[in-house]
Design a protein around this motif. Structure first.
Motif, PDB file in Angstrom:
ATOM      1  N   VAL A  47      -2.322   3.769  -3.301  1.00 10.47           N
ATOM      2  CA  VAL A  47      -2.333   2.834  -4.421  1.00 10.47           C
ATOM      3  C   VAL A  47      -1.942   1.478  -3.860  1.00 10.47           C
ATOM      4  O   VAL A  47      -0.960   1.372  -3.115  1.00 10.47           O
ATOM      5  N   GLU A  48      -2.697   0.434  -4.193  1.00 15.14           N
ATOM      6  CA  GLU A  48      -2.390  -0.891  -3.675  1.00 15.14           C
ATOM      7  C   GLU A  48      -1.923  -1.811  -4.799  1.00 15.14           C
ATOM      8  O   GLU A  48      -2.401  -1.710  -5.937  1.00 15.14           O
ATOM      9  N   LEU A  49      -0.995  -2.692  -4.460  1.00 18.10           N
ATOM     10  CA  LEU A  49      -0.453  -3.634  -5.428  1.00 18.10           C
ATOM     11  C   LEU A  49      -0.365  -5.014  -4.796  1.00 18.10           C
ATOM     12  O   LEU A  49       0.175  -5.172  -3.696  1.00 18.10           O
ATOM     13  N   ASN A  67      -1.344  -3.756 -11.359  1.00 22.03           N
ATOM     14  CA  ASN A  67      -2.392  -4.392 -10.570  1.00 22.03           C
ATOM     15  C   ASN A  67      -3.615  -4.739 -11.415  1.00 22.03           C
ATOM     16  O   ASN A  67      -4.469  -5.505 -10.977  1.00 22.03           O
ATOM     17  N   HIS A  68      -3.705  -4.199 -12.620  1.00 24.42           N
ATOM     18  CA  HIS A  68      -4.851  -4.486 -13.475  1.00 24.42           C
ATOM     19  C   HIS A  68      -4.506  -5.413 -14.644  1.00 24.42           C
ATOM     20  O   HIS A  68      -5.399  -5.897 -15.331  1.00 24.42           O
ATOM     21  N   ARG A 127      -5.173   9.136  -0.391  1.00 25.06           N
ATOM     22  CA  ARG A 127      -5.619   7.929  -1.068  1.00 25.06           C
ATOM     23  C   ARG A 127      -4.420   7.090  -1.511  1.00 25.06           C
ATOM     24  O   ARG A 127      -3.557   7.569  -2.255  1.00 25.06           O
ATOM     25  N   LEU A 135       2.200   1.192 -10.730  1.00 25.36           N
ATOM     26  CA  LEU A 135       1.606   0.243  -9.787  1.00 25.36           C
ATOM     27  C   LEU A 135       0.146  -0.021 -10.139  1.00 25.36           C
ATOM     28  O   LEU A 135      -0.324  -1.170 -10.084  1.00 25.36           O
ATOM     29  N   ARG A 136      -0.593   1.030 -10.491  1.00 25.44           N
ATOM     30  CA  ARG A 136      -1.992   0.839 -10.887  1.00 25.44           C
ATOM     31  C   ARG A 136      -2.096  -0.054 -12.121  1.00 25.44           C
ATOM     32  O   ARG A 136      -2.955  -0.937 -12.199  1.00 25.44           O
ATOM     33  N   LEU A 137      -1.198   0.170 -13.083  1.00 26.88           N
ATOM     34  CA  LEU A 137      -1.223  -0.620 -14.309  1.00 26.88           C
ATOM     35  C   LEU A 137      -0.951  -2.084 -14.026  1.00 26.88           C
ATOM     36  O   LEU A 137      -1.682  -2.970 -14.500  1.00 26.88           O
ATOM     37  N   THR A 179       3.388   5.661  -9.187  1.00 23.03           N
ATOM     38  CA  THR A 179       2.032   5.289  -8.785  1.00 23.03           C
ATOM     39  C   THR A 179       1.218   4.820  -9.989  1.00 23.03           C
ATOM     40  O   THR A 179       0.414   3.883  -9.883  1.00 23.03           O
ATOM     41  N   GLY A 180       1.441   5.441 -11.137  1.00 22.65           N
ATOM     42  CA  GLY A 180       0.750   4.994 -12.344  1.00 22.65           C
ATOM     43  C   GLY A 180       1.136   3.591 -12.747  1.00 22.65           C
ATOM     44  O   GLY A 180       0.294   2.784 -13.170  1.00 22.65           O
ATOM     45  N   ARG A 222       0.864  -1.179   0.000  1.00 23.79           N
ATOM     46  CA  ARG A 222       0.000   0.000   0.000  1.00 23.79           C
ATOM     47  C   ARG A 222       0.904   1.235   0.000  1.00 23.79           C
ATOM     48  O   ARG A 222       1.664   1.462   0.940  1.00 23.79           O
TER      49      ARG A 222
END
Length: 410
Positions: A83-85, A368-369, A81, A364-366, A361-362, A73
């Protein structure tokens, strides 16, 4: 044949295990009065190192002490807010077989596997080494060994005595790392929490079997800091100065500096030697080929290096004039690739600009998806990238005849 190893952390006991198995008489000398408990951070064992751990018969013990950290996290400094991975998404791309374990736990496991067959001498250190193998110690005693092996870390005493000052072989990678033991944090339950800002990052994590957690601090500086690697008060002073004003849990973590019994601080520095051997002396682990703490997979590299060095010594019947060059040839490409990987990782581990922080952060979001299979397949395209550790092929030294003439009495 008698072999002296300096250092009882990871590489030293791992090397002692294999040398003893091949029939050599081994002594390990360690400066600390007992096994070190320095707040060691979590370290990674990748597929080749895991194979070696299994061959050593300690896989069950290693698996019992794995950290089980499953989620990251990340908070950007000043934002609420996170970002979680899911970390398995990253690790599946890096290695087909991987365990994260606290360095102190791994050291203790290797020590327990060897302490009945290896002579350990704590609270002493090598003072001098002669060309004919005579060794004098800080305690005043002397002894003679056929070979001496430095497994005593980035600030190796053996390397200094035989190869010269540390400054001749080190390259600073622009950042610093500190680890502090902190009470509690069982509530993390398999989660690492980080807060990242420009030029600095701090966080806390634990392990399911530990009562205390570990606080980790990374930070960049434009030039190397002025301190001695054993000056703990100065190191704590520098750490406080670089994390002043950082929010979330960081002030509470820094308060533990006055109470912690386990503290680690060092530069992220790479060691670059063209050779790790001179006469009867050679180096293994961080003493010989540290790619950089926390950025180059140095623990896996140390375990693999210890296995190869012992195997080559056994294969050549203890003849170091042939075994040492064979060891260096066998592990050399792995070392050089780890260096390259570490240089790139050190540039990215702490965001240097606001754009870098946004990009992190971008990313990590990528990740995770994306499907795990897709990130794994992409990583496998090049073994010289994130999967460099898994690309290492180990020799099977099991067929090497044990040197029966090298009994403990010889």
């Amino acid at each position: 044949m008698r072999i002296l190893i300096s250092g009882a952390s990871v590489a030293g006991p791992a090397l002692a295990y294999w040398l003893t198995r091949y029939g050599f008489a081994v002594t390990v000398v360690e400066r600390a009065p007992a096994l070190r408990k320095t707040g060691g951070h979590a370290v990674d064992l990748f597929r080749p190192a895991m194979r070696i751990v299994e061959k050593m018969g300690v896989l069950e013990q290693v698996m019992a002490k794995k950290t089980d950290t499953e989620w990251l996290r990340l908070y950007r400094e000043g934002q609420s807010r996170p970002v979680e991975l899911e970390l398995r998404r990253v690790m599946a791309a890096v290695s087909d077989r991987h365990v994260e374990i606290m360095r102190d736990d791994l050291s203790e496991i290797f020590y327990d596997a060897t302490r009945h067959d290896v002579e350990y001498v704590f609270g002493d250190s090598i003072a001098s080494i002669s060309d004919d193998g005579e060794v004098s110690f800080d305690s005043g005693r002397t002894d003679v060994f056929d070979l001496v092996i430095g497994a005593d870390g980035l600030h190796s005493n053996v390397r200094r005595l035989v190869f010269g000052p540390e400054s001749r072989f080190t390259t600073w990678l622009g950042a610093y790392l500190a680890i502090v033991s902190v009470p509690g944090h069982r509530e993390l339950d398999g989660r690492m929490e980080l807060v990242a800002g420009v030029g600095r990052m701090a966080g806390v994590y634990g392990a399911r079997h530990m009562d205390e957690g570990r606080a980790g601090f990374f930070f960049r500086t434009p030039r190397p800091l002025d301190y001695h690697h054993r000056d703990v008060p100065r190191q704590k002073e520098l750490l406080r100065a670089h994390f002043e004003g950082m929010g979330r849990q960081v002030p509470q973590l820094l308060e533990e500096l006055d109470r912690t019994l386990a503290f680690y601080f060092d530069s992220i520095t790479q060691l670059r030697l063209d050779t790790w051997s001179r006469g009867r002396v050679t180096l293994v682990g961080d003493a010989g080929h540290c790619p950089g703490p926390a950025v180059g997979g140095s623990t896996s590299l140390a375990v693999v290096g210890a296995y190869i060095l012992a195997g080559e010594l056994a294969a050549y019947g203890g003849d170091h004039t042939r075994a040492f060059p064979a060891y260096e040839a066998e592990i050399g490409d792995y070392v050089r690739r780890s260096r390259t990987f570490a240089v790139n990782a050190a540039k990215r581990i702490v965001p240097g600009t606001r754009f870098d922080l946004w990009a992190l952060t971008g990313l990590l979001r990528l990740i995770n998806h994306l499907p795990v299979a897709l990130t794994t397949a992409a990583a496998k395209i090049s073994s010289r990238g994130v999967r460099l550790h898994d690309s290492i092929a180990l020799k099977d030294y099991a067929s090497t005849p044990w040197p029966r003439n090298f009994s403990a009495s010889s």
